[in-house]
Motif scaffolding. Sequence first.
Motif, PDB file in Angstrom:
ATOM      1  N   LYS A  75       0.793  -1.250   0.059  1.00 47.72           N
ATOM      2  CA  LYS A  75      -0.024  -0.100  -0.103  1.00 47.72           C
ATOM      3  C   LYS A  75       0.664   1.219   0.038  1.00 47.72           C
ATOM      4  CE  LYS A  75      -3.477   2.577   2.386  1.00 47.72           C
ATOM      5  NZ  LYS A  75      -4.403   2.794   3.712  1.00 47.72           N
ATOM      6  N   ALA A  76       1.951   1.271   0.729  1.00 51.53           N
ATOM      7  CA  ALA A  76       2.667   2.414   0.799  1.00 51.53           C
ATOM      8  C   ALA A  76       3.487   2.677  -0.452  1.00 51.53           C
ATOM      9  CB  ALA A  76       3.885   2.208   1.941  1.00 51.53           C
ATOM     10  N   ASP A  77       3.846   1.599  -1.150  1.00 51.89           N
ATOM     11  CA  ASP A  77       4.416   1.745  -2.413  1.00 51.89           C
ATOM     12  C   ASP A  77       3.391   2.378  -3.517  1.00 51.89           C
ATOM     13  OD1 ASP A  77       6.307   1.625  -4.607  1.00 51.89           O
ATOM     14  OD2 ASP A  77       6.166  -0.724  -4.744  1.00 51.89           O
ATOM     15  N   LEU A  79       1.005   4.526  -2.655  1.00 47.64           N
ATOM     16  CA  LEU A  79       0.852   5.732  -2.018  1.00 47.64           C
ATOM     17  C   LEU A  79       2.062   6.646  -2.646  1.00 47.64           C
ATOM     18  CD1 LEU A  79      -0.690   5.158   1.486  1.00 47.64           C
ATOM     19  CD2 LEU A  79      -2.003   6.087  -0.378  1.00 47.64           C
ATOM     20  N   ILE A  80       3.011   6.225  -2.461  1.00 46.58           N
ATOM     21  CA  ILE A  80       4.262   6.718  -3.067  1.00 46.58           C
ATOM     22  C   ILE A  80       4.024   7.064  -4.860  1.00 46.58           C
ATOM     23  CG2 ILE A  80       6.853   6.795  -3.562  1.00 46.58           C
ATOM     24  CD1 ILE A  80       6.721   5.429  -0.985  1.00 46.58           C
ATOM     25  N   TYR A  85       2.768  11.184  -0.155  1.00 46.27           N
ATOM     26  CA  TYR A  85       3.851  10.645   0.663  1.00 46.27           C
ATOM     27  C   TYR A  85       3.678  10.766   2.146  1.00 46.27           C
ATOM     28  CZ  TYR A  85       5.780  12.061  -4.019  1.00 46.27           C
ATOM     29  OH  TYR A  85       6.056  12.153  -5.311  1.00 46.27           O
ATOM     30  N   ALA A  88       1.838   7.673   3.124  1.00 49.60           N
ATOM     31  CA  ALA A  88       2.816   6.460   2.688  1.00 49.60           C
ATOM     32  C   ALA A  88       3.687   6.250   4.035  1.00 49.60           C
ATOM     33  CB  ALA A  88       3.843   6.784   1.639  1.00 49.60           C
ATOM     34  N   LEU A 108      11.720   2.202   0.832  1.00 47.20           N
ATOM     35  CA  LEU A 108      10.188   3.148   0.821  1.00 47.20           C
ATOM     36  C   LEU A 108      10.350   4.373   1.497  1.00 47.20           C
ATOM     37  CD1 LEU A 108       7.546   0.252   0.111  1.00 47.20           C
ATOM     38  CD2 LEU A 108       8.531   1.596  -1.534  1.00 47.20           C
ATOM     39  N   ALA A 112      10.149   8.178  -0.065  1.00 48.58           N
ATOM     40  CA  ALA A 112       8.966   9.183   0.469  1.00 48.58           C
ATOM     41  C   ALA A 112       9.680  10.506   1.169  1.00 48.58           C
ATOM     42  CB  ALA A 112       7.986   8.798   1.618  1.00 48.58           C
TER      43      ALA A 112
END
Length: 474
Positions: A75-77, A79-80, A85, A88, A108, A112
């Motif tokens: 999910k963070a990937d 969002l980036i 950011y 993320a 990651l 960010a």
Amino acid sequence: MTPKDDFFGESEELKEILHQFDRLRKGQSHAFLDEEDFEQIIDYFDDRDDLKQAIQAADLGIERFPYSSTLMLKKADLLIATKHYRQALQVLEQAEIYDQSQIHLYLLKTEAYLALGEYDKAVAMLENRIEHFDGEEQMELLLELADVYDDWDQFNQVFDCLVRILKIDPNHEEALHKICFWTEFSGRYEESIKLHQWIIDENPYNELAWFNLGAAYQGLKLYEKAIDAYAYALAIDEKFDYAYRNMADAYMKLRKYDAAIDVLQQQLQVANPEDVIYEAIGLCYEKLKKYAQARHYYRKAYRLSPHDEKLQLRIGLTYMQERNWMNAADALQVALVLNPQMVKCWEALGECMLQLHNEEEAIRCFVKATHLRPSSVQAWQLLIRALYLAGDYEEAYRQSYMAETHTGAKAIYHYYRTAILLAMGKNKEALIQLETGLQLAPRQVKKLIDLCPAVLQRSAVNDLISRYRKKKDS
């Protein structure tokens, strides 16, 4: 069309997973989806650049597996990728609570922080985590730290990071490649020499270390030592392309052009021919005043790079050295077709036209050069000289003052005005100009003599020049 039809071309297993996911998000009854199923679903939408549905899949997966750091990283990937950011970083902080062993988490986070311009936070985070990893993962974090310093314009720290890597792993290939560039960029040649001597003591057969040692010596203009280091690199790997190139360059710096040619010919035997190698061989022959051989290699280079106008310029200049003005002009005109903005080419063509007694065309070339580079003293000097030789004294005189408005007062203009005024019969004004030129730059009087050798037959001129020579000697 049924939902399964939407997933045409996928495996039956993936089709079924996607079908069940479609039912899940519609609130319909569905079969159980495990953590790996959600990973596949996220990857499916991500691969198709459908990031909105990929994030939705990640959210639904995290709802069902709230301790899954893997789903959080995915999910963070995403969002980036969508430039969210801060969100993320929040997701990554949560993931770190459950699992601090995944290096991808810190990569990651770095991405960010860099996107937000928070370099100090990226550095602090990486420095805090580097010692918690070992082996290749530790090396990867150190390389990431070097990249952060690079983005932050902290170039000395980039060099320091690469030294840290090589102190841990002296044979780390990527760090060895990178430190060669950063040594030159930072000018830390002495440190590089000590480092690579230590690496060679650890592993005498490390050809990259020998090459980097040679490059550091070359940066300090210790060309003989550089050549010795490159020779060791080539003894280990006879196909080391750049060792041949650098060795040849070192020989050229020592003006050992025959040796440079030999090395470049060896390079051609182990690698595909390149225009830069042929050009370098041509330049060596040009320095040796073997102009026909120089042209032979410039033409070889030109066949590989037919849009490189500089090669045609070089061909033209070799013909000029042989006073073959017609062939020189032909080559220079080809160069100008390729690039009409080449000031040096217009100047050279103008000189050819002068030698071919086409003064009008010569003047046109020099005018073009002054228009392209009005700050060039050389271009103005050539234009004034051409006008003088064509007998257009009034225009030559006018252009000498035009030159000063663009380049400032220069002794050469006073010397040229001396010749112009003498030709116009204005002897007193000519002597004033001559004296001013002698006051500014007495040694440049030879340019007056080159332009008009007969000037020395005038006693007043000779007396004035002699007076300044005596002043200089006293």
